[in-house]
Enzyme design. Structure first.
Site, PDB file in Angstrom:
ATOM      1  N   LYS A  82       0.804  -1.236   0.000  1.00 27.40           N
ATOM      2  CA  LYS A  82       0.000   0.000   0.000  1.00 27.40           C
ATOM      3  C   LYS A  82       0.834   1.283   0.000  1.00 27.40           C
ATOM      4  O   LYS A  82       0.383   2.301  -0.519  1.00 27.40           O
ATOM      5  CB  LYS A  82      -0.958   0.014   1.200  1.00 27.40           C
ATOM      6  CG  LYS A  82      -2.177  -0.873   1.026  1.00 27.40           C
ATOM      7  CD  LYS A  82      -3.126  -0.688   2.201  1.00 27.40           C
ATOM      8  CE  LYS A  82      -4.429  -1.434   1.981  1.00 27.40           C
ATOM      9  NZ  LYS A  82      -5.421  -1.121   3.004  1.00 27.40           N
ATOM     10  N   ASP A 127     -10.312   3.469   1.517  1.00 32.52           N
ATOM     11  CA  ASP A 127     -10.535   2.960   2.886  1.00 32.52           C
ATOM     12  C   ASP A 127     -11.254   3.988   3.752  1.00 32.52           C
ATOM     13  O   ASP A 127     -12.091   3.643   4.590  1.00 32.52           O
ATOM     14  CB  ASP A 127      -9.196   2.601   3.551  1.00 32.52           C
ATOM     15  CG  ASP A 127      -8.675   1.240   3.108  1.00 32.52           C
ATOM     16  OD1 ASP A 127      -9.489   0.413   2.648  1.00 32.52           O
ATOM     17  OD2 ASP A 127      -7.457   1.018   3.207  1.00 32.52           O
TER      18      ASP A 127
HETATM   19  P1  NAP Z   1      -0.471  -2.866  10.482  1.00 35.78           P
HETATM   20  O1  NAP Z   1      -0.050  -1.711   9.657  1.00 35.78           O
HETATM   21  O2  NAP Z   1       0.378  -4.084  10.530  1.00 35.78           O
HETATM   22  O3  NAP Z   1      -0.667  -2.316  12.004  1.00 35.78           O
HETATM   23  C1  NAP Z   1      -0.895  -3.203  13.065  1.00 35.78           C
HETATM   24  C2  NAP Z   1      -1.256  -2.394  14.309  1.00 35.78           C
HETATM   25  O4  NAP Z   1      -1.556  -3.318  15.364  1.00 35.78           O
HETATM   26  C3  NAP Z   1      -0.131  -1.494  14.833  1.00 35.78           C
HETATM   27  O5  NAP Z   1      -0.695  -0.330  15.372  1.00 35.78           O
HETATM   28  C4  NAP Z   1       0.504  -2.365  15.930  1.00 35.78           C
HETATM   29  O6  NAP Z   1       1.157  -1.630  16.939  1.00 35.78           O
HETATM   30  C5  NAP Z   1      -0.731  -3.012  16.510  1.00 35.78           C
HETATM   31  N1  NAP Z   1      -0.381  -4.230  17.229  1.00 35.78           N
HETATM   32  C6  NAP Z   1       0.001  -5.425  16.707  1.00 35.78           C
HETATM   33  N2  NAP Z   1       0.269  -6.298  17.702  1.00 35.78           N
HETATM   34  C7  NAP Z   1       0.047  -5.639  18.875  1.00 35.78           C
HETATM   35  C8  NAP Z   1       0.138  -6.017  20.252  1.00 35.78           C
HETATM   36  N3  NAP Z   1       0.510  -7.249  20.633  1.00 35.78           N
HETATM   37  N4  NAP Z   1      -0.184  -5.069  21.181  1.00 35.78           N
HETATM   38  C9  NAP Z   1      -0.581  -3.825  20.827  1.00 35.78           C
HETATM   39  N5  NAP Z   1      -0.678  -3.423  19.532  1.00 35.78           N
HETATM   40  C10 NAP Z   1      -0.372  -4.325  18.574  1.00 35.78           C
HETATM   41  O7  NAP Z   1      -1.918  -3.377  10.067  1.00 35.78           O
HETATM   42  P2  NAP Z   1      -3.096  -2.534   9.374  1.00 35.78           P
HETATM   43  O8  NAP Z   1      -2.964  -2.614   7.903  1.00 35.78           O
HETATM   44  O9  NAP Z   1      -3.170  -1.218  10.038  1.00 35.78           O
HETATM   45  O10 NAP Z   1      -4.368  -3.453   9.755  1.00 35.78           O
HETATM   46  C11 NAP Z   1      -4.784  -3.606  11.097  1.00 35.78           C
HETATM   47  C12 NAP Z   1      -6.027  -4.490  11.152  1.00 35.78           C
HETATM   48  O11 NAP Z   1      -7.109  -3.856  10.467  1.00 35.78           O
HETATM   49  C13 NAP Z   1      -5.858  -5.854  10.495  1.00 35.78           C
HETATM   50  O12 NAP Z   1      -6.502  -6.815  11.287  1.00 35.78           O
HETATM   51  C14 NAP Z   1      -6.597  -5.728   9.173  1.00 35.78           C
HETATM   52  O13 NAP Z   1      -7.149  -6.957   8.723  1.00 35.78           O
HETATM   53  C15 NAP Z   1      -7.703  -4.763   9.553  1.00 35.78           C
HETATM   54  N6  NAP Z   1      -8.196  -3.972   8.391  1.00 35.78           N
HETATM   55  C16 NAP Z   1      -9.524  -4.023   8.126  1.00 35.78           C
HETATM   56  C17 NAP Z   1     -10.014  -3.277   7.058  1.00 35.78           C
HETATM   57  C18 NAP Z   1     -11.486  -3.326   6.734  1.00 35.78           C
HETATM   58  O14 NAP Z   1     -11.858  -2.986   5.597  1.00 35.78           O
HETATM   59  N7  NAP Z   1     -12.346  -3.683   7.669  1.00 35.78           N
HETATM   60  C19 NAP Z   1      -9.156  -2.485   6.281  1.00 35.78           C
HETATM   61  C20 NAP Z   1      -7.796  -2.459   6.615  1.00 35.78           C
HETATM   62  C21 NAP Z   1      -7.325  -3.222   7.680  1.00 35.78           C
HETATM   63  P3  NAP Z   1       2.717  -1.234  16.806  1.00 35.78           P
HETATM   64  O15 NAP Z   1       2.757  -0.009  15.950  1.00 35.78           O
HETATM   65  O16 NAP Z   1       3.147  -0.989  18.214  1.00 35.78           O
HETATM   66  O17 NAP Z   1       3.407  -2.413  16.184  1.00 35.78           O
END
Ligand code: NAP
Length: 270
Positions: A64, A100
């Protein structure tokens, strides 16, 4: 034949083919939406090759941000969010946008209950998805937005980019005392991940809780919110609504989310 698809790595889990091929059939287009698993090292070459035959793509993890440099033009939304989830290809030129934010905003607007958008929102997480969510919350008109994330530097970076308030992760529950909407954008709560630890006792009675994680559809956070009688918004609506403007850009028709599509998605998630 209007060819479209999703590029990512991995990409087999994506629900986008189900959604877009449903609409291609429903609206009677001669088209197909496929999946293209592209390793990061191959992104530039493969996209160049595909762009001669395709009208556009959705872009998912991990491309992305990287794909921005491969776009000929980028709209304001993609620039502000700093990520592209949709490519529109016209005469070989690649245009990048991000739907998004639209998807999240529509999901909130179409909630079965009224979400107080004149109030304060608290966003948990500062990954790629959080940026689109905060953009949407600002578009919706939230008066105040706070963000808390495990890694403070990322919280502060997003807070600065969007002019919102940075909260320390350990103070995330205290920060919920005056909010009208809590949004989980961390990956916690997803199938195979730990649940998000968040005590909802602090939230005002009229608050709503949205989890953008949609596998499972009802995360532990949402189950807890239901038990407390809070308004609950699942993440599947964001996924469905973000697909609509992408489809419109490629096929020229703004599609509906009808009951048949909802049923197919429910079956796929079951
Ligand atoms: P990402 O860029 O990998 O970010 C992951 C986030 O989760 C970061 O803020 C990370 O914190 C946090 N995290 C991971 N493990 C953690 C832990 N053990 N304790 C506390 N925080 C933790 O992922 P993303 O693209 O933002 O996506 C996040 C979620 O949203 C995914 O599950 C994805 O499937 C979902 N999503 C849904 C949609 C939809 O259309 N509904 C769209 C996009 C994404 P740190 O910064 O500290 O690592």
């Amino acid at each position: 034949m209007i060819r479209t698809g999703v590029i990512g790595y991995p990409v087999q889990h994506s629900l986008s083919p189900l959604i877009h091929n449903y609409w291609i059939d429903k609206y009677g287009f001669d088209g197909h939406y496929g999946t293209h698993e592209i390793a990061p090292s191959d992104l530039s070459d493969t996209l160049k090759k595909l762009s001669t035959e395709y009208a556009g793509f959705n872009v998912t993890i991990p491309h992305k941000q990287r794909v921005i440099e491969l776009c000929d033009t980028l709209d304001d939304t993609a620039q502000k969010i700093g990520a592209v989830n949709t490519l529109v290809i016209d005469s070989g030129k690649i245009h990048g946008t991000n739907t998004d934010s639209f998807g999240f905003a529509e999901n909130i607007r179409q909630a079965e209950f009224r979400v107080d958008i004149n109030g304060t929102a608290l966003v948990l997480g500062a990954g790629g998805a959080a940026r689109g969510v905060i953009h949407a919350l600002q578009t919706l008109g939230f008066q105040k937005i706070k963000i808390a994330n495990r890694t403070l530097e990322k919280t502060q970076a997003i807070a600065k980019d969007f002019g919102v308030e940075a909260i320390e992760w350990k103070k995330r529950e205290q920060a919920g005392a005056d909010i009208s909407l809590l949004v989980n954008t961390t990956s916690l709560g997803m199938t195979g991940q730990l649940p998000l630890e968040y005590d909802l006792h602090n939230l005002p009675p009229g608050a709503a809780v949205c989890d953008i994680v949609y596998k499972p559809l009802y995360t532990v956070l949402l189950h807890e919110a239901q038990k407390r009688g809070l308004g609950v918004i699942t993440g599947i609506g964001m996924l469905l609504h973000q697909a609509r403007p992408a489809f419109a850009a490629w096929y020229g028709t703004m599609p509906d989310i009808d009951e048949n599509l909802q049923r197919k998605i429910d079956e796929a998630l079951a």
